[in-house]
Design a protein around this motif. Structure first.
Motif, PDB file in Angstrom:
ATOM      1  N   GLY A 233       0.696  -1.318   0.017  1.00 58.86           N
ATOM      2  CA  GLY A 233       0.097  -0.129   0.058  1.00 58.86           C
ATOM      3  C   GLY A 233       0.707   1.239   0.177  1.00 58.86           C
ATOM      4  O   GLY A 233       0.331   2.328  -0.243  1.00 58.86           O
ATOM      5  N   MET A 234       2.171   1.029   0.234  1.00 57.66           N
ATOM      6  CA  MET A 234       2.969   2.132   0.559  1.00 57.66           C
ATOM      7  C   MET A 234       3.520   2.450  -0.758  1.00 57.66           C
ATOM      8  O   MET A 234       3.703   2.092  -1.895  1.00 57.66           O
ATOM      9  CB  MET A 234       4.376   1.985   1.443  1.00 57.66           C
ATOM     10  N   VAL A 235       3.716   4.015  -0.977  1.00 55.66           N
ATOM     11  CA  VAL A 235       4.316   4.591  -2.416  1.00 55.66           C
ATOM     12  C   VAL A 235       5.526   4.569  -2.273  1.00 55.66           C
ATOM     13  O   VAL A 235       6.260   5.332  -1.362  1.00 55.66           O
ATOM     14  CB  VAL A 235       3.992   6.119  -2.403  1.00 55.66           C
ATOM     15  N   VAL A 236       6.330   3.564  -2.695  1.00 56.77           N
ATOM     16  CA  VAL A 236       7.655   3.303  -2.683  1.00 56.77           C
ATOM     17  C   VAL A 236       8.141   4.259  -3.807  1.00 56.77           C
ATOM     18  O   VAL A 236       7.939   4.400  -4.784  1.00 56.77           O
ATOM     19  CB  VAL A 236       8.195   1.760  -2.949  1.00 56.77           C
ATOM     20  N   PRO A 237       9.179   5.112  -3.181  1.00 59.03           N
ATOM     21  CA  PRO A 237      10.023   6.062  -4.010  1.00 59.03           C
ATOM     22  C   PRO A 237      10.762   5.345  -5.192  1.00 59.03           C
ATOM     23  O   PRO A 237      11.279   4.291  -5.206  1.00 59.03           O
ATOM     24  CB  PRO A 237      10.910   6.794  -3.227  1.00 59.03           C
ATOM     25  N   GLY A 238      10.500   5.860  -6.684  1.00 59.93           N
ATOM     26  CA  GLY A 238      11.111   5.213  -7.710  1.00 59.93           C
ATOM     27  C   GLY A 238      12.643   5.191  -7.500  1.00 59.93           C
ATOM     28  O   GLY A 238      13.224   6.362  -6.828  1.00 59.93           O
ATOM     29  N   THR A 239      13.557   4.202  -7.845  1.00 54.71           N
ATOM     30  CA  THR A 239      14.969   4.229  -6.997  1.00 54.71           C
ATOM     31  C   THR A 239      15.525   4.029  -8.374  1.00 54.71           C
ATOM     32  O   THR A 239      15.377   3.443  -9.554  1.00 54.71           O
ATOM     33  CB  THR A 239      14.892   3.081  -6.205  1.00 54.71           C
TER      34      THR A 239
END
Ligand SMILES: Cc1ncc(C[n+]2csc(CCOP(=O)(O)OP(=O)(O)O)c2C)c(N)n1
Ligand SMILES: CC(=O)[C@@H](O)[C@H](O)COP(=O)(O)O
Ligand SMILES: [Mg+2]
Length: 635
Positions: A233-239
């Motif tokens: 559910g978390m918005v994981v930062p683009g990496t």
């Protein structure tokens, strides 16, 4: 601390038979055991304490050794060694005949890849993953790499390659970035700042807090599902790692088994390149190490964990590293063109003081030996005088840069090679055995081999003045104890000196010593009444002195703490051949085999390079009272 659970674990299979709820206690026992063990033997500490939970979780989740674990650098593998059947051998760590401080394929099937030099794990794990695909085997390959080791170009070469399919085959490789925001020194470079941003983002904070609320008291069977929902559910930062084709997960708390285990279980079952970013603390669980991860990177010997590392009562002898550090500051004071460069070994290379006093001329480029050399070349093109402080063994990684970027252009770069020769506890991966051979064959390169601390200072000065590439090599630790003279004096370029003249009326032997072996050679020569020359330079070699010694002696002996093949002794025989001189020459040096870890003095003795060994070799070759050998007409 009782080791009730640990004593029952003689393989990861034993660990995997335990209930998940026992893992925390296993980790606590494991951490205490590693701390107690290292306090008795010395060795790497901070990194090992920081990977306890990760090691437990990896061997619990993955079917090791069928699933492959590749530990980058490998200095953090003591917990791994304890869990993989070597618990009772930890007392022999880094000792002759004992277990290595790094993973070794010939030590255990669980050590799937030998490491010691950093940033190789992703390449190796990718190789293993692709091999499984090609062979149709179902196994995972896991690379565990630290944030410091991620600063090496090789790591990104591997990411670039592993993140894409090859002929339709995609390797199932999992890269675990163990991010403790530390190298040996504090971390440097843009990557460190990038990782910090990833960790400071709302995602990590929320994930940590959320994990505690959503997952606490969750029945085991719901555990992984809820955790997956929670993090999905978390918005994981683009990496950047996703840009390389990896599925990025994290950052997660690398000490929280409740996060590690379900996350690893999820990733284990996924296909294709996966990237897990974990956050750990170097020295975790040992307050003194947590507070000073630089100091507690490694213990040089025994210590009392309750007290920590203490300064020895008797002042230790000055080391060559300290001689270099003092010279570097004095030279920087005298010449504003000097720039000091280290590839992530500030403390090991003796540059802490230089960093403090000359921050604008100090460059820690990270674990990036290749870059350090070509960076130095760029500086030299602009009229500056770069000094690259680097371990002999690590310079091997930048050989092409030495040739292509420095020597061909004949640029004035001074290579201050510490840890030349056998290093002892770190063993074959860290031995500086090859630098005489690999530098002297490079055109334009000068190679200086100072015999003691004062000569080291003067050789560094002499090399710094030279307008071309120079290597000055010196061993780990202290030397003969010759206090360096403050006054810096240029040594006669390419000249050696006779330190002892034989008085023998019979057979005359001349020993040509390179570097610190001058002193055992002098000791042996006293008993044999041999001449001893301190050669000082391998290149340019003092060919006149060689010829003179050949003319006035019946046999020559060369001694060096470097590999025999292509070493200084070879330079001497080449010079004799060039001069048309025929004379028996006995070359003594390191053998054509990898010398294992152990006490340096013991290892040198085993290689016949202590006084007794040198004497015995001379007697063996030329007899107790060597007979006169036929003199060649060409002398
Ligand atoms: C090619 C190479 N250069 C330098 C080193 C020396 N070295 C050993 S560990 C280390 C720092 C590694 O940092 P990191 O990967 O973050 O691991 P940590 O110590 O933080 O666990 C360095 C520079 C090495 N082993 N290999
Ligand atoms: C793991 C590693 O490569 C370093 O920690 C190395 O062991 C340091 O060697 P010295 O102890 O000789 O500085
Ligand atoms: Mg680190």
């Amino acid at each position: 601390m009782d080791y009730t659970l640990l004593n029952g674990i003689n393989s990861p299979a034993d660990l995997r038979r335990l209930p998940r709820t026992d893992l925390k206690k296993v980790a606590d026992e494991l951490r205490a055991y590693v701390l107690e063990s290292v306090s008795k033997t010395g060795g790497h500490l901070g990194s090992n304490l920081g990977t306890v939970e990760l090691t437990v979780a990896l061997h619990y989740v993955f079917n090791t050794p069928e699933d492959r674990l590749v530990w980058d650098v490998g200095h953090q593998t003591y917990p791994h060694k304890v869990l993989t059947g070597r618990r009772d051998r930890m007392g022999s760590l880094r000792q002759l005949g004992g277990i290595s401080g790094f993973p070794r394929r010939d030590e255990s099937e669980y050590d799937t890849f030998g490491t010691g030099h950093s940033s190789t794990s992703i390449s190796a794990a990718h190789g293993m993953a692709m091999a499984a695909k090609i062979k149709g085997e179902d196994r995972k390959a896991v690379a565990i790499i630290g944030d410091g080791s991620m600063t090496a170009g090789m790591a990104f070469e591997a990411l670039n390659n592993a993140g894409v399919a090859h002929g339709g085959l995609m390797g199932d490789v999992l890269v675990i970035l163990n991010d403790n925001d530390m190298s040996i020194s504090p971390p440097v470079g843009a990557l460190n700042k990038y990782l910090a941003r990833l960790m400071s983002g709302s995602f990590y904070a929320a994930a940590r807090e959320g994990a505690k609320s959503v997952l606490k008291n969750t029945p085991l069977y719901e555990f992984a599902r809820k955790f997956e929902e929670h993090t999905k559910g978390m918005v994981v930062p683009g990496t950047i790692f996703e840009e390389f084709g990896f599925n990025y997960v994290g950052p997660i708390d690398g000490h929280d088994l409740d996060s590690l285990v379900p996350t690893l279980e999820n990733l284990r079952d996924k296909r294709g390149p996966q990237f897990l970013h974990i956050v750990t603390k170097k020295g975790a669980g040992y307050k003194l190490a947590e507070a000073d991860p630089v100091k507690y990177h490694a213990a040089s010997g025994k210590f009392d964990p309750a007290v920590g590392f203490v300064t020895p009562a008797t002042k230790p002898k000055t080391t060559f590293t300290q001689v270099f550090g003092d010279w570097l500051c004095d030279m920087a004071e005298a010449d504003p063109r000097l720039v000091g460069i280290t590839p992530a070994m500030r403390e090991g290379s003796g540059m802490v003081e230089f960093h403090k006093r000359f921050p604008q001329r100090y460059h820690d480029v990270g674990i990036a030996e290749q870059h350090s050399v070509t960076f130095a070349a760029g500086l030299a093109c602009e009229g500056l005088k770069p000094v690259v402080a680097i371990y002999s063994t690590f310079l091997q990684r930048a050989y092409d840069q030495m040739v292509h970027d420095v020597a061909i252009q004949n640029l004035p770069v001074l290579f201050a090679l510490d840890r030349a020769g056998l290093v002892g506890a770190d063993g074959a991966t860290h031995a500086g055995n090859y630098d005489i051979a690999y530098t002297r064959c490079i055109p334009n390169m000068a190679v200086l081999t100072p015999a003691d601390e004062d000569e080291c200072r003067q050789a560094l000065y002499t090399g710094f003045l030279h307008n071309g590439p120079v290597t000055v090599r010196y061993p780990r630790g202290a030397g003969a104890g010759v206090v360096p003279v403050k006054q810096m004096t240029a040594q006669p370029w390419g000249k050696g000196e006779v330190r002892r003249e034989s008085q023998s009326t019979g057979q005359r032997i001349a020993v040509l010593a390179f570097g610190t072996l001058l002193y055992p050679a002098l000791e042996a020569a006293e008993r044999l009444d041999a001449t001893v020359a301190n050669m000082r330079f391998v290149k340019p070699l003092d060919a006149e002195l060689v010829a003179e010694l050949a003319r006035t002696h019946d046999a020559l002996v060369t001694v060096e703490d470097g590999c025999l093949m292509g070493g200084a002794g070879s330079a001497v025989t080449e010079a004799l051949n060039a001069a048309g001189i025929t004379i028996p020459v006995l070359q003594l040096g390191l053998p054509d085999e990898f010398v294992e870890h152990g006490d340096p003095a013991k290892l040198m003795s085993l290689c016949g390079l202590d006084a007794a060994g040198i004497e015995a070799s001379i007697v063996k070759r030329f007899g107790a009272k060597p007979t006169v050998v036929a003199r060649s007409a060409a002398r």
